[in-house]
Design an enzyme around this catalytic site. Sequence first.
Site, PDB file in Angstrom:
ATOM      1  N   GLU A   1      62.188  58.700  50.813  1.00  0.00           N
ATOM      2  CA  GLU A   1      61.934  60.132  51.043  1.00  0.00           C
ATOM      3  C   GLU A   1      61.515  60.690  49.699  1.00  0.00           C
ATOM      4  OE1 GLU A   1      62.094  61.418  54.019  1.00  0.00           O
ATOM      5  OE2 GLU A   1      62.796  59.507  54.805  1.00  0.00           O
TER       6      GLU A   1
ATOM      7  N   CYS B   1      63.314  69.286  47.392  1.00  0.00           N
ATOM      8  CA  CYS B   1      62.149  68.586  47.943  1.00  0.00           C
ATOM      9  C   CYS B   1      61.419  69.463  48.954  1.00  0.00           C
ATOM     10  CB  CYS B   1      62.582  67.280  48.577  1.00  0.00           C
ATOM     11  SG  CYS B   1      63.968  67.479  49.682  1.00  0.00           S
TER      12      CYS B   1
HETATM   13  P1  NAP Z   1      62.999  59.708  40.446  1.00  0.00           P
HETATM   14  O1  NAP Z   1      62.656  59.905  39.009  1.00  0.00           O
HETATM   15  O2  NAP Z   1      61.973  59.079  41.312  1.00  0.00           O
HETATM   16  O3  NAP Z   1      64.349  58.824  40.435  1.00  0.00           O
HETATM   17  C1  NAP Z   1      65.064  58.460  41.598  1.00  0.00           C
HETATM   18  C2  NAP Z   1      65.784  57.136  41.355  1.00  0.00           C
HETATM   19  O4  NAP Z   1      64.849  56.060  41.457  1.00  0.00           O
HETATM   20  C3  NAP Z   1      66.406  56.988  39.980  1.00  0.00           C
HETATM   21  O5  NAP Z   1      67.604  56.283  40.112  1.00  0.00           O
HETATM   22  C4  NAP Z   1      65.394  56.198  39.203  1.00  0.00           C
HETATM   23  O6  NAP Z   1      65.979  55.416  38.199  1.00  0.00           O
HETATM   24  C5  NAP Z   1      64.830  55.282  40.270  1.00  0.00           C
HETATM   25  N1  NAP Z   1      63.461  54.874  39.996  1.00  0.00           N
HETATM   26  C6  NAP Z   1      62.419  55.695  39.802  1.00  0.00           C
HETATM   27  N2  NAP Z   1      61.292  54.973  39.606  1.00  0.00           N
HETATM   28  C7  NAP Z   1      61.644  53.673  39.695  1.00  0.00           C
HETATM   29  C8  NAP Z   1      60.926  52.444  39.592  1.00  0.00           C
HETATM   30  N3  NAP Z   1      59.629  52.406  39.334  1.00  0.00           N
HETATM   31  N4  NAP Z   1      61.613  51.296  39.743  1.00  0.00           N
HETATM   32  C9  NAP Z   1      62.942  51.312  39.981  1.00  0.00           C
HETATM   33  N5  NAP Z   1      63.669  52.447  40.068  1.00  0.00           N
HETATM   34  C10 NAP Z   1      63.035  53.610  39.944  1.00  0.00           C
HETATM   35  O7  NAP Z   1      63.359  61.112  41.145  1.00  0.00           O
HETATM   36  P2  NAP Z   1      64.410  62.209  40.681  1.00  0.00           P
HETATM   37  O8  NAP Z   1      63.950  62.860  39.454  1.00  0.00           O
HETATM   38  O9  NAP Z   1      65.733  61.608  40.690  1.00  0.00           O
HETATM   39  O10 NAP Z   1      64.348  63.263  41.893  1.00  0.00           O
HETATM   40  C11 NAP Z   1      63.427  64.312  41.966  1.00  0.00           C
HETATM   41  C12 NAP Z   1      62.358  64.024  43.030  1.00  0.00           C
HETATM   42  O11 NAP Z   1      62.984  63.705  44.263  1.00  0.00           O
HETATM   43  C13 NAP Z   1      61.439  65.182  43.333  1.00  0.00           C
HETATM   44  O12 NAP Z   1      60.129  64.714  43.441  1.00  0.00           O
HETATM   45  C14 NAP Z   1      61.926  65.678  44.696  1.00  0.00           C
HETATM   46  O13 NAP Z   1      60.950  66.347  45.439  1.00  0.00           O
HETATM   47  C15 NAP Z   1      62.362  64.395  45.320  1.00  0.00           C
HETATM   48  N6  NAP Z   1      63.359  64.587  46.379  1.00  0.00           N
HETATM   49  C16 NAP Z   1      63.058  64.225  47.648  1.00  0.00           C
HETATM   50  C17 NAP Z   1      63.979  64.431  48.681  1.00  0.00           C
HETATM   51  C18 NAP Z   1      63.664  64.043  50.090  1.00  0.00           C
HETATM   52  O14 NAP Z   1      64.568  64.001  50.894  1.00  0.00           O
HETATM   53  N7  NAP Z   1      62.450  63.775  50.436  1.00  0.00           N
HETATM   54  C19 NAP Z   1      65.234  64.978  48.382  1.00  0.00           C
HETATM   55  C20 NAP Z   1      65.522  65.308  47.067  1.00  0.00           C
HETATM   56  C21 NAP Z   1      64.579  65.092  46.082  1.00  0.00           C
HETATM   57  P3  NAP Z   1      65.871  55.841  36.656  1.00  0.00           P
HETATM   58  O15 NAP Z   1      66.200  57.300  36.581  1.00  0.00           O
HETATM   59  O16 NAP Z   1      66.857  54.966  35.994  1.00  0.00           O
HETATM   60  O17 NAP Z   1      64.477  55.575  36.214  1.00  0.00           O
END
Ligand code: NAP
Length: 550
Positions: free
Chosen positions: A287, A324
């Site tokens: 998501e 989000c």
């Molecule tokens: P994120 O930077 O994508 O990180 C999410 C998790 O995934 C972290 O634990 C991160 O680890 C890991 N991760 C990211 N890229 C990776 C990769 N290439 N390989 C392995 N692990 C990876 O997102 P965020 O900053 O936590 O959250 C904000 C985003 O989430 C916004 O874009 C928001 O819109 C979205 N969101 C979506 C929903 C929904 O339900 N659709 C709900 C809430 C938020 P590391 O931090 O250790 O890199």
Amino acid sequence: MVHFLWTSKEKNNKQQKVNNTKHMTTGKNYIGNTLSAKGTTTYKTFNPKTNSENETVFTEATSEEIEEAVHLASEAFKTYRTISGTKKAAFLNTIADEILVLDDELIQTYMSESGLPEGRAKGERGRTIGQLQTFAKLVEEGSWVEARIDPAQPDRTPNPRVDLRKMSVPIGPIVVFGASNFPLAFSTAGGDTASALASGCPVIVKSHPMHAGTGELVASAIIKAAEKTGMPNGVFSNLNSSGIEVGQALVKHPKIKGVGFTGSIRGGRALFDLAAKRKEPIPVFAEMGSINPVVLLPKALETKAASWAKTYANSITLGTGQFCTNPGLILGIKSEGFTNFVNTLSEEIVKIQPQCMLHPNIHKAYNKNKTEAQQQTHVETVATIEKPETENFAQQAVVTVDGKTFLENNTLHEEVFGPFSLIVQCENATELAEIIANLEGQLTGTIISEENEVSDHPNIINALSNRVGRIIFNGVPTGVEVAPAMLHGGPYPASTDSRFTAVGRDAIKRWVRPFSYQDWPNELLPNELKNENPLNILRLVNNQETKDAL
Ligand code: NAP
């Protein structure tokens, strides 16, 4: 994707001394029921409000610990996959109880790792507990397995019919990645974990580095509940990491059978690609981000432009825009009413007090992405505020652009995660419909309309329905109710599989596969499919829904 600044190599024994003893957080990983910190890579979480590091030193999981957690999960699956709904319900309800026992320590840790206020922390805790209890009820009742029974017809001509019985079964150990902006409800014991545990799948959480302490506390509640309710060791593990390597290793591991991810498009897509490249590809239910288009129809603006503008000033800045479902894109047709809307929104949004963002890196990314959008050709900033004096507080902003420019410039279609919205001023309804049809998939779409106005714009409504997972009438997209009819997902890139939801009871369907028994002896069938229907669940027998025994 956020990379962390504070990773350092230190000796483990030194790290433990730094821990503040009044906290229950140890900085260690849960490898099944055991606390473990074999590694040398360490990091701390950060309090964006005080602009300083928190005290606990977290130790990243090593390859050996990852292997151990996956091995335990795989072993646990052998028994957990067939454990009764009643026992799983007791486990889930006990997790909810144990989270409540963490009380103020959890709330304070949450606040210190996110900068979010107490009310939000408590609200999110309530939602997390509610989700666990909802799944407990679902599996205790039992009909969710969608049992289908087509009894044998030995006398059928020309060929007799075999006995066929089908139900949903869990797929195996799941890795869960939570998002930074929901340290409780979309994290360690959030919807992905609750639904996967409910389905009969063990879970390994790749803890989010920004709220590792909140994660560890919640993990301790899950482990306590697992021990109290007699669940197999390995049904749950919580692994720390400050970078992407631990998550990558988990997704690549052959014994992992599915992934739940909430976060950015970049992160979700990277993990999806990694899973697809495996010898045995596995599903990744990601998501991801969304800009959640809001369409303002002309008649609605003739009389209500100002009141909708006030409503949207609040929605754009709610939670510092870190949702989000934040309304990042507002679309309308040039008119006096639309101009009034833009003017009032600009006036109202600058009156709102700036708020703290989750983390300096999120704040930095917000400023970068916002500036990039503001600097695009023909983009005009109509509202922005003075730079707040306090570090990590966001400057909300609204910008506007014409429809043609928006259609031609994909940079303007990207999520700016924070209190920001782009207003697109279209020439006419045809251009508006074309813009919507060309949008990427979205979690939500909103129509602001007079009661009888929607029927004047079938092209707009059709185009929007085809791009989103949830369509809203005269409301705001922020706020995702946990309910059976909720759809939280949508066409790519809102999610990697638009057929499923991450919120609500149907989220459990991501972790199961249909499985059929042919001519299997009644006594060897699972209770869900036995002639007597001992669980008294609703089943489809000979194409008729019934709770009757055969
Ligand atoms: P994120 O930077 O994508 O990180 C999410 C998790 O995934 C972290 O634990 C991160 O680890 C890991 N991760 C990211 N890229 C990776 C990769 N290439 N390989 C392995 N692990 C990876 O997102 P965020 O900053 O936590 O959250 C904000 C985003 O989430 C916004 O874009 C928001 O819109 C979205 N969101 C979506 C929903 C929904 O339900 N659709 C709900 C809430 C938020 P590391 O931090 O250790 O890199």
